[in-house]
Design a protein around this motif. Structure first.
Motif, PDB file in Angstrom:
ATOM      1  N   ASP A   1      -1.172   8.411   6.608  1.00 35.67           N
ATOM      2  CA  ASP A   1      -1.559   8.180   7.990  1.00 35.67           C
ATOM      3  C   ASP A   1      -2.410   6.915   8.109  1.00 35.67           C
ATOM      4  OD1 ASP A   1      -2.277   8.926  10.786  1.00 35.67           O
ATOM      5  OD2 ASP A   1      -4.246   9.096   9.845  1.00 35.67           O
ATOM      6  N   ALA A   2      -3.354   6.757   7.154  1.00 33.19           N
ATOM      7  CA  ALA A   2      -4.249   5.594   7.227  1.00 33.19           C
ATOM      8  C   ALA A   2      -3.469   4.288   7.072  1.00 33.19           C
ATOM      9  CB  ALA A   2      -5.326   5.697   6.146  1.00 33.19           C
ATOM     10  N   ILE A   3      -2.569   4.218   6.059  1.00 31.55           N
ATOM     11  CA  ILE A   3      -1.874   2.941   5.871  1.00 31.55           C
ATOM     12  C   ILE A   3      -0.877   2.709   7.001  1.00 31.55           C
ATOM     13  CG2 ILE A   3      -2.194   2.827   3.374  1.00 31.55           C
ATOM     14  CD1 ILE A   3       0.850   3.563   3.277  1.00 31.55           C
TER      15      ILE A   3
ATOM     16  N   LYS B   1     -10.311   2.882   8.827  1.00 25.66           N
ATOM     17  CA  LYS B   1      -9.505   2.674  10.035  1.00 25.66           C
ATOM     18  C   LYS B   1     -10.346   2.148  11.182  1.00 25.66           C
ATOM     19  CE  LYS B   1      -6.625   6.163  10.801  1.00 25.66           C
ATOM     20  NZ  LYS B   1      -6.116   7.542  10.647  1.00 25.66           N
TER      21      LYS B   1
ATOM     22  N   LEU C   1     -11.437   7.054   4.606  1.00 28.95           N
ATOM     23  CA  LEU C   1     -10.289   6.488   5.310  1.00 28.95           C
ATOM     24  C   LEU C   1     -10.583   6.342   6.801  1.00 28.95           C
ATOM     25  CD1 LEU C   1      -7.368   8.316   3.515  1.00 28.95           C
ATOM     26  CD2 LEU C   1      -8.002   5.924   3.317  1.00 28.95           C
TER      27      LEU C   1
ATOM     28  N   VAL D   1       0.275   4.523  -2.395  1.00 29.90           N
ATOM     29  CA  VAL D   1      -0.003   5.888  -1.944  1.00 29.90           C
ATOM     30  C   VAL D   1       1.013   6.867  -2.518  1.00 29.90           C
ATOM     31  CG1 VAL D   1      -0.127   7.360   0.079  1.00 29.90           C
ATOM     32  CG2 VAL D   1      -1.205   5.134   0.120  1.00 29.90           C
TER      33      VAL D   1
ATOM     34  N   TYR E   1      -1.708  -7.162  16.222  1.00 30.94           N
ATOM     35  CA  TYR E   1      -3.132  -7.430  16.366  1.00 30.94           C
ATOM     36  C   TYR E   1      -3.386  -8.880  16.777  1.00 30.94           C
ATOM     37  CZ  TYR E   1      -8.079  -7.270  15.684  1.00 30.94           C
ATOM     38  OH  TYR E   1      -9.415  -7.317  15.910  1.00 30.94           O
TER      39      TYR E   1
ATOM     40  N   MET F   1       0.816  -1.211   0.000  1.00 26.07           N
ATOM     41  CA  MET F   1       0.000   0.000   0.000  1.00 26.07           C
ATOM     42  C   MET F   1       0.847   1.258   0.000  1.00 26.07           C
ATOM     43  SD  MET F   1      -2.807  -1.096  -0.483  1.00 26.07           S
ATOM     44  CE  MET F   1      -3.522   0.523  -0.595  1.00 26.07           C
TER      45      MET F   1
ATOM     46  N   HIS G   1      -1.437   3.445  10.077  1.00 23.60           N
ATOM     47  CA  HIS G   1      -2.274   2.879  11.133  1.00 23.60           C
ATOM     48  C   HIS G   1      -2.560   1.407  10.856  1.00 23.60           C
ATOM     49  CE1 HIS G   1      -5.368   2.625  14.151  1.00 23.60           C
ATOM     50  NE2 HIS G   1      -6.190   2.133  13.244  1.00 23.60           N
ATOM     51  N   LEU G   2      -2.912   1.087   9.590  1.00 20.68           N
ATOM     52  CA  LEU G   2      -3.232  -0.297   9.259  1.00 20.68           C
ATOM     53  C   LEU G   2      -2.010  -1.197   9.428  1.00 20.68           C
ATOM     54  CD1 LEU G   2      -5.458  -0.006   6.051  1.00 20.68           C
ATOM     55  CD2 LEU G   2      -6.111   0.129   8.431  1.00 20.68           C
ATOM     56  N   ARG G   3      -0.842  -0.663   9.034  1.00 22.75           N
ATOM     57  CA  ARG G   3       0.346  -1.507   9.076  1.00 22.75           C
ATOM     58  C   ARG G   3       0.840  -1.699  10.510  1.00 22.75           C
ATOM     59  NH1 ARG G   3       4.718   0.209   5.011  1.00 22.75           N
ATOM     60  NH2 ARG G   3       4.239   2.131   6.072  1.00 22.75           N
ATOM     61  N   ARG G   4       0.807  -0.583  11.291  1.00 16.96           N
ATOM     62  CA  ARG G   4       1.329  -0.647  12.645  1.00 16.96           C
ATOM     63  C   ARG G   4       0.581  -1.681  13.473  1.00 16.96           C
ATOM     64  NH1 ARG G   4       3.526   4.003  14.079  1.00 16.96           N
ATOM     65  NH2 ARG G   4       1.852   5.039  12.966  1.00 16.96           N
ATOM     66  N   SER G   5      -0.739  -1.700  13.297  1.00 14.92           N
ATOM     67  CA  SER G   5      -1.526  -2.603  14.127  1.00 14.92           C
ATOM     68  C   SER G   5      -1.541  -4.013  13.565  1.00 14.92           C
ATOM     69  CB  SER G   5      -2.950  -2.081  14.227  1.00 14.92           C
ATOM     70  OG  SER G   5      -2.927  -0.685  14.329  1.00 14.92           O
ATOM     71  N   GLU G   6      -0.995  -4.184  12.349  1.00 17.17           N
ATOM     72  CA  GLU G   6      -1.142  -5.466  11.683  1.00 17.17           C
ATOM     73  C   GLU G   6      -0.482  -6.600  12.448  1.00 17.17           C
ATOM     74  OE1 GLU G   6      -1.978  -5.497   7.023  1.00 17.17           O
ATOM     75  OE2 GLU G   6       0.075  -5.108   7.628  1.00 17.17           O
TER      76      GLU G   6
ATOM     77  N   PHE H   1     -11.090  -1.365  10.558  1.00 12.96           N
ATOM     78  CA  PHE H   1      -9.916  -2.196  10.836  1.00 12.96           C
ATOM     79  C   PHE H   1      -9.770  -2.425  12.330  1.00 12.96           C
ATOM     80  CE2 PHE H   1      -5.410  -2.629  11.833  1.00 12.96           C
ATOM     81  CZ  PHE H   1      -5.089  -3.711  11.047  1.00 12.96           C
TER      82      PHE H   1
ATOM     83  N   LEU I   1      -3.318  12.206   4.458  1.00 14.97           N
ATOM     84  CA  LEU I   1      -4.396  11.384   5.031  1.00 14.97           C
ATOM     85  C   LEU I   1      -4.165   9.909   4.728  1.00 14.97           C
ATOM     86  CD1 LEU I   1      -7.533  13.521   4.133  1.00 14.97           C
ATOM     87  CD2 LEU I   1      -6.893  12.792   6.414  1.00 14.97           C
ATOM     88  N   MET I   2      -3.758   9.615   3.471  1.00 10.95           N
ATOM     89  CA  MET I   2      -3.600   8.209   3.089  1.00 10.95           C
ATOM     90  C   MET I   2      -2.384   7.585   3.757  1.00 10.95           C
ATOM     91  SD  MET I   2      -4.726   7.951  -0.812  1.00 10.95           S
ATOM     92  CE  MET I   2      -6.454   8.043  -1.219  1.00 10.95           C
TER      93      MET I   2
END
Lengths: 95, 229, 106
Positions: free
Chosen positions: A70-72, C85, C81, A30, A82, A26, A74-79, C88, A67-68
């Motif tokens: 930041d979003a990815i 999030k 987004l 981006v 999790y 991702m 967030h998704l990657r950090r928690s991946e 997610f 924005l994007m």
């Protein structure tokens, strides 16, 4: 002669768009999206719309890119965490 | 690494269909259009706003812009209500910035604020206006937040909400004003047209900048939550 | 073939590409990016058509519409987004595919 430039510019824009959507990572998607916004700004200049070009460069490439990213992020950090963290808090406690 | 291309039938059919529809719609139009350039330029000259695009945005088709700001407000409210951390707008983001980003931010943010003001002011005669200025202001806000500068407490409370809303509220007030004077919605009186547009533009710039920053910060708070996990 | 033809055709291609991406890509951020491409495609068509005027400067009305559209697009992107999030953190998934395991890389 400018028509050659126009065709090349439009082809580049479409090529970047295809590239952005066909990335598996991702982050690359981006980054290509931000580059896409900058090329769009050049296209607006060619279409003699400087107002639109400025808005595109600042909003389309700048703010949307932030924005994007930041979003990815967030998704990657928690991946990774999790899977371990999900069990105690997300495992339907009152099911 | 790019994925191996794998074409799916339904999305492909849908995409070809919309492509054909767009081409058909474009093909149905005459090759040269007279457009509204002449009328708009004449009208803009009368109102004293030399940049025709700005005149269209805030004067002739002010209704579009009014609704657009309402959309931006709604999106901001929606994003703010999706946040998990009520202090999101004033929480300090740490761990992103190094000394270089901090120093650059210190140098750039004042310049960006001046550029935003310049873009609004110049917007009545050349390229620029509330959107471009607001975008630069929003970018400055995001940069400040990312560099880890502590933000004042008021930036997430009632004062911030007023900054977010002031553009839309003023625009609505200015739109309704002609009704009281016996005109129709958004029909500004000729003599005060330029000053009304400028007033709306300046306040819109503040609101647009504030909402772009809030859109970013409201969700960026989740980052710290992700780190805590 | 004139300049605006090139941009109008490119805009139509971009719109079709965005439609394809929106339907075919499974990662939700990809879908948001694809929706942005659809918007940019339509903006190219609009500004391209604005250049059909006999005068050198393009019609200002489509320009104003596109400026409005750019701001609405960023609002859409931010809301999209934020929902991605939140989705997610509730489910651990980055796609709408119910079979995806939480934390699985896509």
């Amino acid at each position: 002669m400018m028509i050659v430039f126009d065709i090349l510019l439009v082809a580049t824009i479409i090529w970047i768009a295809v590239g952005s959507l066909s990335q598996r990572q991702m982050f690359k998607s981006v980054v290509m999206f931000v580059i896409f916004g900058l090329f769009m700004a050049i296209a607006w200049i060619r279409l003699s719309s400087p107002d639109v070009a400025m808005a595109e460069a600042a909003i389309g490439a700048g703010v949307t890119g932030a924005l994007m990213l930041d979003a990815i992020g967030h998704l990657r950090r928690s991946e990774t965490p999790y899977a371990s963290a999900a069990e105690p808090e997300g495992g339907e406690p009152d099911a | 690494m790019p994925e191996r291309p794998r074409i799916r039938l339904v999305p492909l059919a849908a995409s070809l269909a919309v492509f054909a529809l767009v081409l058909r719609a474009v093909h149905a139009l005459p090759d040269t259009a007279t457009g509204l350039s002449a009328e708009m330029t004449a009208g803009a000259k009368a109102s004293g706003i030399k940049n025709v695009v700005t005149a269209v945005l805030l004067d002739f088709r002010g209704y579009d812009t009014l609704l657009e700001i309402a959309v931006l407000m709604l999106a901001t409210i929606a994003v703010l209500s999706l946040r998990t951390d009520p202090d999101a707008l004033s929480r300090r983001i740490s761990g992103v910035a190094g000394p270089v980003l901090g120093a650059l931010t210190r140098a750039y943010v004042p310049i960006m604020i001046v550029v935003a003001g310049h873009l609004v002011w110049i917007g009545s005669s050349g390229p620029g206006g509330a959107f471009q200025g607001g975008a630069v202001l929003g970018a400055a806000g995001i940069l400040l937040a990312l560099s880890g500068f502590a933000r004042p407490r008021w930036s997430s409370g009632a004062p911030m909400r007023w900054v977010l809303a002031v553009g839309l509220l003023t625009f609505i007030a200015v739109a309704l004003l002609p009704l009281a004077l016996g005109g129709t919605l958004l029909q500004y009186p000729d003599e005060s047209r330029k000053s009304l547009v400028l007033l709306v533009e300046i306040l819109l710039t503040l609101s647009i900048g504030a909402s772009l920053t809030s859109l970013f910060l409201a969700s960026a708070s989740d980052t710290s939550e992700g780190e805590r996990r | 073939m004139t300049t605006y033809d090139v941009y109008v055709a490119g805009g139509a291609v971009l719109f079709a590409l965005g439609t394809y991406g929106l339907l075919e890509r499974s990662h939700l951020v990809h879908k948001v990016i694809a929706a942005n491409f659809m918007g940019s495609g339509i903006f190219l068509v609009l500004i391209g058509l604005a250049n059909r005027t006999p005068t050198p400067e393009p019609d200002p009305v489509p320009q104003a519409m596109v400026l409005t559209g750019i701001v609405v697009t960023v609002a859409m992107t931010a809301l999209g987004l934020a929902i991605v999030k939140r989705y997610f953190s509730e489910t651990g998934r980055t796609t709408l595919d119910a079979d995806e395991k939480p934390g699985e890389r896509r």
